[in-house]
Each structure stands twice: as structure tokens, then as C-alpha cells.
Design a protein around this motif. Structure first.
Motif, PDB file in Angstrom:
ATOM      1  N   ALA A 138     150.301 100.863  51.821  1.00 53.50           N
ATOM      2  CA  ALA A 138     150.392 101.242  50.313  1.00 53.50           C
ATOM      3  C   ALA A 138     149.991 102.485  50.273  1.00 53.50           C
ATOM      4  N   LEU A 139     151.365 103.319  50.274  1.00 50.51           N
ATOM      5  CA  LEU A 139     151.030 104.827  50.287  1.00 50.51           C
ATOM      6  C   LEU A 139     150.688 105.277  48.933  1.00 50.51           C
ATOM      7  N   SER A 140     149.867 106.432  48.655  1.00 45.53           N
ATOM      8  CA  SER A 140     149.392 106.944  47.494  1.00 45.53           C
ATOM      9  C   SER A 140     150.388 107.932  47.158  1.00 45.53           C
ATOM     10  N   SER A 141     150.394 108.355  45.754  1.00 44.95           N
ATOM     11  CA  SER A 141     151.406 109.408  45.389  1.00 44.95           C
ATOM     12  C   SER A 141     150.650 110.822  45.985  1.00 44.95           C
ATOM     13  N   ILE A 142     151.218 111.998  45.986  1.00 45.67           N
ATOM     14  CA  ILE A 142     150.541 113.256  46.433  1.00 45.67           C
ATOM     15  C   ILE A 142     149.209 113.718  45.502  1.00 45.67           C
ATOM     16  N   GLU A 143     148.181 113.671  45.730  1.00 41.26           N
ATOM     17  CA  GLU A 143     146.954 113.926  45.024  1.00 41.26           C
ATOM     18  C   GLU A 143     146.166 114.883  45.496  1.00 41.26           C
ATOM     19  N   LEU A 144     145.140 115.559  44.802  1.00 42.35           N
ATOM     20  CA  LEU A 144     144.137 116.402  45.356  1.00 42.35           C
ATOM     21  C   LEU A 144     142.967 115.784  46.377  1.00 42.35           C
ATOM     22  N   LEU A 145     142.796 116.466  47.465  1.00 41.94           N
ATOM     23  CA  LEU A 145     141.645 115.668  48.170  1.00 41.94           C
ATOM     24  C   LEU A 145     140.432 115.598  47.356  1.00 41.94           C
ATOM     25  N   ASP A 146     139.830 114.676  47.656  1.00 35.04           N
ATOM     26  CA  ASP A 146     138.758 114.485  46.997  1.00 35.04           C
ATOM     27  C   ASP A 146     137.628 113.445  48.098  1.00 35.04           C
ATOM     28  N   ASP A 147     136.381 113.368  47.767  1.00 38.62           N
ATOM     29  CA  ASP A 147     135.532 112.758  48.694  1.00 38.62           C
ATOM     30  C   ASP A 147     135.645 111.360  48.993  1.00 38.62           C
ATOM     31  N   ALA A 148     136.487 110.821  48.306  1.00 37.34           N
ATOM     32  CA  ALA A 148     136.826 109.298  48.265  1.00 37.34           C
ATOM     33  C   ALA A 148     137.713 109.039  49.505  1.00 37.34           C
ATOM     34  N   ARG A 149     138.632 110.160  49.944  1.00 35.22           N
ATOM     35  CA  ARG A 149     139.363 110.208  50.964  1.00 35.22           C
ATOM     36  C   ARG A 149     138.909 110.315  52.252  1.00 35.22           C
ATOM     37  N   ARG A 150     139.199 109.286  53.405  1.00 39.90           N
ATOM     38  CA  ARG A 150     138.902 109.389  54.654  1.00 39.90           C
ATOM     39  C   ARG A 150     139.659 110.364  55.408  1.00 39.90           C
ATOM     40  N   VAL A 151     139.156 111.170  56.352  1.00 39.88           N
ATOM     41  CA  VAL A 151     140.048 112.283  56.924  1.00 39.88           C
ATOM     42  C   VAL A 151     139.698 112.294  58.652  1.00 39.88           C
ATOM     43  N   SER A 193     140.294 109.856  60.912  1.00 37.49           N
ATOM     44  CA  SER A 193     140.989 109.427  61.948  1.00 37.49           C
ATOM     45  C   SER A 193     142.251 109.952  61.879  1.00 37.49           C
ATOM     46  N   PHE A 194     142.571 110.970  61.133  1.00 38.31           N
ATOM     47  CA  PHE A 194     143.700 111.686  60.859  1.00 38.31           C
ATOM     48  C   PHE A 194     144.035 112.416  62.324  1.00 38.31           C
ATOM     49  N   ASP A 195     145.158 112.170  62.815  1.00 41.51           N
ATOM     50  CA  ASP A 195     145.700 112.552  64.104  1.00 41.51           C
ATOM     51  C   ASP A 195     147.151 112.912  64.021  1.00 41.51           C
ATOM     52  N   CYS A 196     147.351 114.283  63.762  1.00 39.99           N
ATOM     53  CA  CYS A 196     148.937 114.757  63.850  1.00 39.99           C
ATOM     54  C   CYS A 196     149.235 115.148  65.149  1.00 39.99           C
ATOM     55  N   GLY A 197     148.766 115.071  66.091  1.00 42.61           N
ATOM     56  CA  GLY A 197     149.009 115.433  67.563  1.00 42.61           C
ATOM     57  C   GLY A 197     148.703 116.776  67.748  1.00 42.61           C
ATOM     58  N   GLY A 212     143.334 104.920  51.061  1.00 47.07           N
ATOM     59  CA  GLY A 212     141.759 105.767  51.101  1.00 47.07           C
ATOM     60  C   GLY A 212     141.913 106.643  52.549  1.00 47.07           C
ATOM     61  N   THR A 213     142.774 106.413  53.299  1.00 51.13           N
ATOM     62  CA  THR A 213     142.874 107.076  54.702  1.00 51.13           C
ATOM     63  C   THR A 213     143.934 108.314  54.780  1.00 51.13           C
ATOM     64  N   VAL A 214     143.692 109.516  54.797  1.00 51.77           N
ATOM     65  CA  VAL A 214     144.591 110.600  54.312  1.00 51.77           C
ATOM     66  C   VAL A 214     145.801 110.414  55.688  1.00 51.77           C
ATOM     67  N   VAL A 215     147.042 110.419  55.367  1.00 49.66           N
ATOM     68  CA  VAL A 215     148.133 110.209  56.290  1.00 49.66           C
ATOM     69  C   VAL A 215     148.857 111.528  56.345  1.00 49.66           C
ATOM     70  N   GLY A 216     148.864 112.219  55.499  1.00 50.30           N
ATOM     71  CA  GLY A 216     149.791 113.550  55.351  1.00 50.30           C
ATOM     72  C   GLY A 216     148.858 114.671  54.435  1.00 50.30           C
ATOM     73  N   TYR A 217     148.787 115.710  54.718  1.00 48.64           N
ATOM     74  CA  TYR A 217     148.283 116.776  53.742  1.00 48.64           C
ATOM     75  C   TYR A 217     148.944 118.209  53.902  1.00 48.64           C
ATOM     76  N   TYR A 218     148.787 119.075  52.836  1.00 48.78           N
ATOM     77  CA  TYR A 218     149.194 120.410  52.990  1.00 48.78           C
ATOM     78  C   TYR A 218     148.225 121.264  52.239  1.00 48.78           C
ATOM     79  N   VAL A 277     151.245 115.834  59.354  1.00 46.30           N
ATOM     80  CA  VAL A 277     151.346 114.252  59.109  1.00 46.30           C
ATOM     81  C   VAL A 277     150.879 113.548  60.108  1.00 46.30           C
ATOM     82  N   ASP A 278     149.978 112.497  59.759  1.00 47.41           N
ATOM     83  CA  ASP A 278     149.672 111.793  60.942  1.00 47.41           C
ATOM     84  C   ASP A 278     150.722 111.085  61.848  1.00 47.41           C
ATOM     85  N   HIS A 279     150.607 111.204  63.194  1.00 51.50           N
ATOM     86  CA  HIS A 279     151.777 110.732  64.148  1.00 51.50           C
ATOM     87  C   HIS A 279     152.149 109.230  63.839  1.00 51.50           C
ATOM     88  N   ARG A 280     151.190 108.514  63.518  1.00 47.27           N
ATOM     89  CA  ARG A 280     151.320 107.075  63.267  1.00 47.27           C
ATOM     90  C   ARG A 280     152.524 106.893  62.052  1.00 47.27           C
TER      91      ARG A 280
END
Length: 169
Positions: free
Chosen positions: A2-15, A17-21, A51-57, A92-95
């Protein structure tokens, strides 16, 4: 998934485990993104999966020297330095690769840069590629290398705005 829309990073988001390689981009998200955002240095926009970040900029103001800018950005009498908007640390997380997340982030960032330039000005969108793979990817989006550094790529705000209007984005 269930991917979210693009939103501002906040403290509720887990970062964690993010791994883009790319260790530098993983470390920046885990160690600096929230702190830099809290200090007003950058805004970090994310897509998350429950809640787990899978892409960011990141987005931030920037400047470039006229001698590094391609002709399309130097045309006329731009100030020295030239005001720009920076898309930073795009990953973007490689997964989750191959699902269009990166494309969505790039489009969103360009929309936000045009909107920001409409408010505060700005001559170009600037990105700094972390490696040759990132350079090729960004060039596929119409970014052109700086005259003095191929890892620094840019695209005029006018070009981005016209492209977005033409594509109906």
C-alpha cells in the motif's frame, strides 16, 4: 503493498531498513534527512509502504556559477550566482525498483521546482548525480551536464515547465 502518496518526511516514517544499493544515499536518509529538514536546510519528500520509506528525494534552494551553466540557463543577463532549485539525494529502495517510483519522484520534484520558482524565482533545476548510473538516468529526463562537472546536471525552469505542460503532467 500500500504505497503512500508523496509526502513530507516525518517522525512516523521508518528509514532504517531503506536500501537503494548506494551506501551514501542510505546513510544520508538514516542519519541526516530529518536533522537537515528540521534545520530548514532541505525538505525531504518520501513514498512509504505502510510507514517504511521506499523512495525519497530532497528539495533545497541552490546557486550555480554562470560559467558552469549551459547556454540555455545563461541566456540573457542572469545574476551571479544564478538562483536554482536543487533536487538532492533521489533514491528508491532496490526491493521496489521497476515499479515507477523513481519516475514518480522525479516528476513530483520537477512540479515542485516549477511551483517554487513561480513563488521565489529560480533559473534552473539542479541535480548532483552520485555516480555514472545516476548521470545517465537524469540525462534521460532532459538534464544536461554542467560545463565544469558532468555529475552536476541541470535543466532550465522554462524547459521543465514546457515539458510538464506538453506531457500533461
Amino acid at each position: 503493498m500500500a504505497l503512500s502518496s508523496i509526502e513530507l518526511l516525518d517522525d512516523a516514517r521508518r528509514v532504517d531498513s531503506f536500501d537503494c544499493g548506494k551506501p551514501a544515499l542510505n546513510a544520508w536518509l538514516a542519519d541526516f534527512a530529518r536533522r537537515n529538514q528540521a534545520r530548514g536546510i532541505i525538505r525531504v519528500l518520501v513514498i512509504h509502504d505502510e510507514g517504511t520509506v521506499v523512495g525519497y528525494y530532497g528539495l533545497a534552494p541552490d546557486v550555480i556559477q554562470p560559467n558552469s551553466a549551459p547556454r540555455a540557463i545563461r541566456t540573457g543577463r542572469p545574476p551571479d550566482p544564478i538562483p536554482c532549485l536543487l533536487i538532492g539525494q533521489l533514491a528508491v529502495d532496490h526491493r521496489y525498483a521497476g515499479q515507477g517510483i523513481g519516475s514518480g519522484l522525479v516528476k513530483d520534484a520537477q512540479h515542485r521546482c516549477v511551483a517554487g520558482a513561480d513563488i521565489v524565482g529560480g533559473r534552473a533545476v539542479v541535480v548532483r548525480a552520485i555516480d555514472a548510473e545516476a548521470e545517465r538516468y537524469l540525462q534521460s529526463w532532459g538534464f544536461i551536464p554542467a560545463r565544469d562537472n558532468p555529475a552536476g546536471l541541470m535543466r532550465s525552469i522554462q524547459d521543465v515547465s514546457l515539458w510538464l505542460a506538453d506531457k500533461g503532467h
